[in-house]
Design an enzyme around this catalytic site. Structure first.
Site, PDB file in Angstrom:
ATOM      1  N   ASP A   1      83.787 -10.646  -8.406  1.00  0.00           N
ATOM      2  CA  ASP A   1      83.002  -9.607  -8.451  1.00  0.00           C
ATOM      3  C   ASP A   1      83.696  -8.245  -8.618  1.00  0.00           C
ATOM      4  OD1 ASP A   1      80.823  -7.761  -8.251  1.00  0.00           O
ATOM      5  OD2 ASP A   1      80.460  -8.272  -6.012  1.00  0.00           O
TER       6      ASP A   1
ATOM      7  N   GLY B   1      82.880  -4.205 -12.876  1.00  0.00           N
ATOM      8  CA  GLY B   1      82.473  -2.703 -13.170  1.00  0.00           C
ATOM      9  C   GLY B   1      82.917  -1.599 -12.359  1.00  0.00           C
TER      10      GLY B   1
ATOM     11  N   TRP C   1      86.091  -1.723 -11.035  1.00  0.00           N
ATOM     12  CA  TRP C   1      87.517  -1.547 -11.458  1.00  0.00           C
ATOM     13  C   TRP C   1      87.514  -0.652 -12.789  1.00  0.00           C
ATOM     14  CZ3 TRP C   1      90.086  -2.572 -16.079  1.00  0.00           C
ATOM     15  CH2 TRP C   1      91.502  -2.760 -15.901  1.00  0.00           C
TER      16      TRP C   1
ATOM     17  N   ARG D   1      82.419  -0.310 -18.773  1.00  0.00           N
ATOM     18  CA  ARG D   1      82.191  -1.482 -17.778  1.00  0.00           C
ATOM     19  C   ARG D   1      82.946  -2.901 -18.389  1.00  0.00           C
ATOM     20  NH1 ARG D   1      79.082  -1.838 -13.430  1.00  0.00           N
ATOM     21  NH2 ARG D   1      78.889  -3.905 -13.659  1.00  0.00           N
TER      22      ARG D   1
ATOM     23  N   ASN E   1      71.907 -11.822 -13.905  1.00  0.00           N
ATOM     24  CA  ASN E   1      72.646 -10.627 -14.605  1.00  0.00           C
ATOM     25  C   ASN E   1      72.063 -10.384 -16.048  1.00  0.00           C
ATOM     26  OD1 ASN E   1      75.850 -12.222 -13.773  1.00  0.00           O
ATOM     27  ND2 ASN E   1      74.569 -10.188 -12.926  1.00  0.00           N
ATOM     28  N   TRP E   2      70.992 -11.048 -16.558  1.00  0.00           N
ATOM     29  CA  TRP E   2      70.248 -10.803 -17.722  1.00  0.00           C
ATOM     30  C   TRP E   2      69.713  -9.151 -17.520  1.00  0.00           C
ATOM     31  CZ3 TRP E   2      71.553 -13.436 -21.640  1.00  0.00           C
ATOM     32  CH2 TRP E   2      71.871 -14.813 -21.532  1.00  0.00           C
TER      33      TRP E   2
ATOM     34  N   HIS F   1      85.412  -6.447 -17.383  1.00  0.00           N
ATOM     35  CA  HIS F   1      85.155  -8.053 -17.642  1.00  0.00           C
ATOM     36  C   HIS F   1      86.235  -8.381 -18.613  1.00  0.00           C
ATOM     37  CE1 HIS F   1      81.188  -7.356 -15.765  1.00  0.00           C
ATOM     38  NE2 HIS F   1      80.628  -6.642 -16.721  1.00  0.00           N
TER      39      HIS F   1
HETATM   40  C1  FPP Z   1      80.428  -9.268 -11.540  1.00  0.00           C
HETATM   41  O1  FPP Z   1      81.147  -7.909 -11.480  1.00  0.00           O
HETATM   42  C2  FPP Z   1      80.892  -9.603 -12.799  1.00  0.00           C
HETATM   43  C3  FPP Z   1      80.361 -10.223 -13.825  1.00  0.00           C
HETATM   44  C4  FPP Z   1      78.827 -10.286 -14.003  1.00  0.00           C
HETATM   45  C5  FPP Z   1      80.841 -10.787 -15.160  1.00  0.00           C
HETATM   46  C6  FPP Z   1      81.902 -11.747 -14.794  1.00  0.00           C
HETATM   47  C7  FPP Z   1      82.537 -12.172 -16.143  1.00  0.00           C
HETATM   48  C8  FPP Z   1      83.956 -12.409 -16.207  1.00  0.00           C
HETATM   49  C9  FPP Z   1      84.814 -11.941 -15.365  1.00  0.00           C
HETATM   50  C10 FPP Z   1      84.191 -12.809 -17.561  1.00  0.00           C
HETATM   51  C11 FPP Z   1      84.595 -14.324 -17.230  1.00  0.00           C
HETATM   52  C12 FPP Z   1      85.282 -14.942 -18.390  1.00  0.00           C
HETATM   53  C13 FPP Z   1      85.363 -16.135 -18.508  1.00  0.00           C
HETATM   54  C14 FPP Z   1      85.914 -16.682 -19.889  1.00  0.00           C
HETATM   55  C15 FPP Z   1      84.870 -17.338 -17.681  1.00  0.00           C
HETATM   56  P1  FPP Z   1      80.187  -6.540 -11.717  1.00  0.00           P
HETATM   57  O2  FPP Z   1      79.929  -6.289 -13.000  1.00  0.00           O
HETATM   58  O3  FPP Z   1      78.741  -6.963 -10.660  1.00  0.00           O
HETATM   59  O4  FPP Z   1      81.234  -5.722 -10.931  1.00  0.00           O
HETATM   60  P2  FPP Z   1      80.759  -4.112 -10.218  1.00  0.00           P
HETATM   61  O5  FPP Z   1      79.918  -5.013  -8.586  1.00  0.00           O
HETATM   62  O6  FPP Z   1      82.070  -3.452  -9.513  1.00  0.00           O
HETATM   63  O7  FPP Z   1      79.716  -3.539 -10.814  1.00  0.00           O
END
Ligand code: FPP
Length: 244
Positions: free
Chosen positions: A21, A24, A26, A34, A69-70, A38
């Protein structure tokens, strides 16, 4: 990788779950879209998976995409699917290298609803790495803990309805056996970065006795040292599983 001193741990978790987590935030902190977060998060995933293998962890489960997440904007969902695709294509290209590292990859979650070409790549990767045994990396994609339990219970109910089992035969072991994780131990430790203190539908059944470890570090910034810190904290926890 900078030179990292690996402590000699007295006890290591057999299975660690990681909620990736903070990607986004970061990206936002850097004025980037965003999806760049990822991309960076995927690099961290690769680095931490390999490091965990080096220190002797046998099984890791990464939460990459939840059933919830969709709800994100379509372009973000597409970008995440594209990151998975590229990772799997690259894993295929670096097959020899991965074989040497002994990494077995497996996906948990519902395949239904994922792009069919991605599912095909996932299946190829699983088949291609199935003989590896140094570390098992499970990647949870389109995964939700409640959904997993619901589907498992439905399958059990069908067996009961057909008379194959009696409702009284249903026990915790049978439910555990109906889940994606049926052949691996429950996670001993769950790590959540990014300063959020919840488990968000991740390994809901399996985490009943897991130790939880949180850090404010955002996932793309998560380092080998952070993993060591979590493992040192785990070592100090007295796990009693309800006993004394
Ligand atoms: C949550 O952070 C992250 C995700 C929903 C996507 C995670 C996916 C990856 C790290 C890619 C993984 C890749 C492989 C190859 C397995 P967030 O977007 O919710 O962050 P935020 O809370 O700061 O918005």
């Amino acid at each position: 990788m900078e030179n990292i001193k690996i402590p000699s741990f007295t006890v290591l978790p057999e299975h660690i779950g990681i909620i990736m987590d903070g990607n986004g935030r970061w990206a936002k902190k850097r004025g980037l879209p965003r999806y760049k977060g990822h991309i960076e998060g995927a690099k961290t995933f690769r680095r931490i998976g390999e490091f965990a293998a080096d220190i002797g962890i046998k099984c890791l489960t990464f939460y990459a995409f939840s059933t919830e997440n969709w709800k994100r904007p379509q372009e973000e969902v597409d970008a995440i699917m594209q990151i998975f695709r590229e990772y799997l294509l690259e894993a295929e290209e670096r097959k020899a290298e991965n074989e040497e590292k002994g990494i077995r990859l497996r996906f948990i979650g519902e395949r239904n609803g994922l792009p069919p070409d991605l599912v095909a790549l996932m299946e190829d990767t699983e088949a291609g790495s199935s003989g590896k045994s140094r570390i098992l990396l499970n990647i949870a994609v389109n995964y939700g803990g409640r959904r997993e339990i619901t589907e498992g219970v439905k399958a059990i109910a069908r067996r009961a309805a057909s008379g194959e089992i009696s409702p009284d035969d249903i026990d915790e072991a049978m439910i555990s056996q109906s889940l994606y994780t049926k052949d691996i131990p429950d996670p001993d430790l769950i790590i959540r970065p990014s300063g959020e203190y919840r488990t968000s539908n991740f390994l809901t059944w399996q985490s009943a006795y897991s130790e939880l470890w949180f850090t404010d570090v955002l996932w793309p910034d998560f380092t080998e040292k952070d993993l060591i810190e979590a493992l040192l904290a785990f070592e100090k926890r007295g796990r009693r599983f309800g006993g004394v």
